[in-house]
Scaffold this motif. Structure first.
Motif, mmCIF file in Angstrom:
data_model
loop_
_atom_site.group_PDB
_atom_site.id
_atom_site.type_symbol
_atom_site.label_atom_id
_atom_site.label_comp_id
_atom_site.label_asym_id
_atom_site.label_seq_id
_atom_site.Cartn_x
_atom_site.Cartn_y
_atom_site.Cartn_z
ATOM 1 N N LEU A 79 0.619 -1.323 -0.261
ATOM 2 C CA LEU A 79 0.258 -0.555 0.517
ATOM 3 C C LEU A 79 0.842 1.296 -0.052
ATOM 4 O O LEU A 79 0.177 2.466 -0.710
ATOM 5 N N VAL A 80 2.131 1.577 1.009
ATOM 6 C CA VAL A 80 2.737 2.420 1.083
ATOM 7 C C VAL A 80 3.072 2.819 -0.576
ATOM 8 O O VAL A 80 3.630 4.138 -1.446
ATOM 9 N N LEU A 82 2.553 1.723 -3.719
ATOM 10 C CA LEU A 82 1.708 2.202 -4.662
ATOM 11 C C LEU A 82 1.017 3.705 -4.516
ATOM 12 O O LEU A 82 0.837 4.082 -5.629
ATOM 13 N N LEU A 83 0.732 4.520 -3.391
ATOM 14 C CA LEU A 83 0.767 5.328 -2.855
ATOM 15 C C LEU A 83 2.073 5.786 -3.289
ATOM 16 O O LEU A 83 1.933 7.640 -4.293
ATOM 17 N N LEU A 84 3.419 5.558 -2.950
ATOM 18 C CA LEU A 84 4.707 6.669 -3.313
ATOM 19 C C LEU A 84 4.223 6.523 -4.820
ATOM 20 O O LEU A 84 4.847 7.507 -5.382
ATOM 21 N N PHE A 86 1.889 6.895 -6.792
ATOM 22 C CA PHE A 86 0.314 8.082 -7.269
ATOM 23 C C PHE A 86 0.807 8.904 -6.820
ATOM 24 O O PHE A 86 1.236 9.897 -7.904
ATOM 25 N N PHE A 87 1.840 9.561 -6.288
ATOM 26 C CA PHE A 87 1.989 10.666 -6.046
ATOM 27 C C PHE A 87 3.213 11.086 -6.218
ATOM 28 O O PHE A 87 3.345 11.816 -6.256
ATOM 29 N N GLN A 90 1.777 12.255 -10.162
ATOM 30 C CA GLN A 90 1.422 13.535 -9.906
ATOM 31 C C GLN A 90 2.463 14.080 -9.122
ATOM 32 O O GLN A 90 2.361 16.025 -10.085
ATOM 33 N N VAL A 174 -4.979 -1.163 -4.525
ATOM 34 C CA VAL A 174 -5.410 -0.660 -5.805
ATOM 35 C C VAL A 174 -7.020 0.643 -5.723
ATOM 36 O O VAL A 174 -7.018 1.292 -6.287
ATOM 37 N N GLN A 176 -7.286 2.165 -3.637
ATOM 38 C CA GLN A 176 -7.126 3.609 -2.587
ATOM 39 C C GLN A 176 -6.697 4.581 -3.124
ATOM 40 O O GLN A 176 -6.999 5.729 -2.938
ATOM 41 N N ILE A 177 -6.494 4.145 -4.750
ATOM 42 C CA ILE A 177 -6.203 5.346 -5.882
ATOM 43 C C ILE A 177 -7.282 5.385 -6.556
ATOM 44 O O ILE A 177 -7.572 6.271 -7.508
#
Length: 236
Positions: A79-80, A82-84, A86-87, A90, A174, A176-177
């Motif tokens: 999860l960490v 995935l968020l890394l 994603f951001f 961005q 996923v 979460q995004i």
């Protein structure tokens, strides 16, 4: 009214053509994120494992970088990671679809897991096989392909199957995004007024079917590799 009666009353309204098509698209998205991501990750992991071989890569810096990649991404929760991804996309203002972010995160995670599996497979082959192949003037990559790899598949494949099936289930994160996979689809249907037991129960069945189909194909491939005769270089 009992829970079974509620489910029986909701089922005709739940299993409509629109909802079935929506869930089918979610299953397809899950397969894209997991299967495509694992395929890319396994190719990268195989490369990382090869780069860690002293018989192939003479530069210690490259081997150290491969080890650092594997050790880092094996220990980061998915999860960490995935968020890394994603951001970071961005922050770099990359206009990439959510499915590409999901595939990239799965591929990075799988690359670290696959690299360890392949490394263990390579190390299961006796060092004398390497030495004999190199003595017979095999190039390092040729010795790897013709001598070492055919003997190591029996060790590489079983844990790889486990990790692929694990990644199929981890793709639920996923959502979460905002990527619409099976878990996110169940959540959306719950928010539309359907019973959570019905929506997430359907998600459970879909995950089981996907995992069972992939496991069956993997076991068939494993049986073919296990029963296939493997040539080795005779030791004196």
């Amino acid at each position: 009214m009992s829970a079974w009666q509620i489910l029986a009353n909701e089922a005709p309204r739940f299993f409509t053509w629109w909802n079935i098509a929506f869930l089918a698209q979610a299953v397809l998205n899950t397969l894209i994120a997991s299967v495509v991501g694992c395929a890319i990750g396994y190719a990268l992991g195989f490369l990382l494992a090869v780069l860690r071989l002293p018989q192939v890569m003479r530069f210690g810096t490259v081997r150290a970088a491969a080890i650092l990649w594997v050790e880092a991404f094996r220990r980061i929760p998915f999860l960490v990671l995935l968020l890394l991804v994603f951001f970071l996309s961005q922050a770099l203002r990359l206009e990439v679809p959510l499915w590409a972010i999901a595939v990239a995160a799965v591929a990075i995670r799988m690359s670290a897991l696959a690299a360890e599996n392949v490394r263990a497979g390579f190390e299961s082959v006796r060092p004398q096989q390497w030495e004999a192949a190199l003595t017979m003037n095999f190039a390092p990559l040729s010795a790897l392909r013709r001598v070492v790899l055919p003997q190591s598949w029996r060790v590489i494949l079983p844990p790889s199957i486990v990790h692929v099936l694990s990644m199929v289930k981890e793709t639920s994160l996923v959502s979460q995004i905002g990527f619409i996979e099976i878990t996110f689809a169940a959540k959306m249907l719950t928010q539309r007024g359907f019973s959570a037991i019905l929506t997430y129960g359907t998600a459970l069945v879909l995950y089981f079917c996907v995992s069972w189909a992939l496991a069956s194909m993997a076991r068939a491939a494993e049986r073919r590799l296990v029963t296939r005769p493997v040539a080795t270089i005779p030791m004196p």
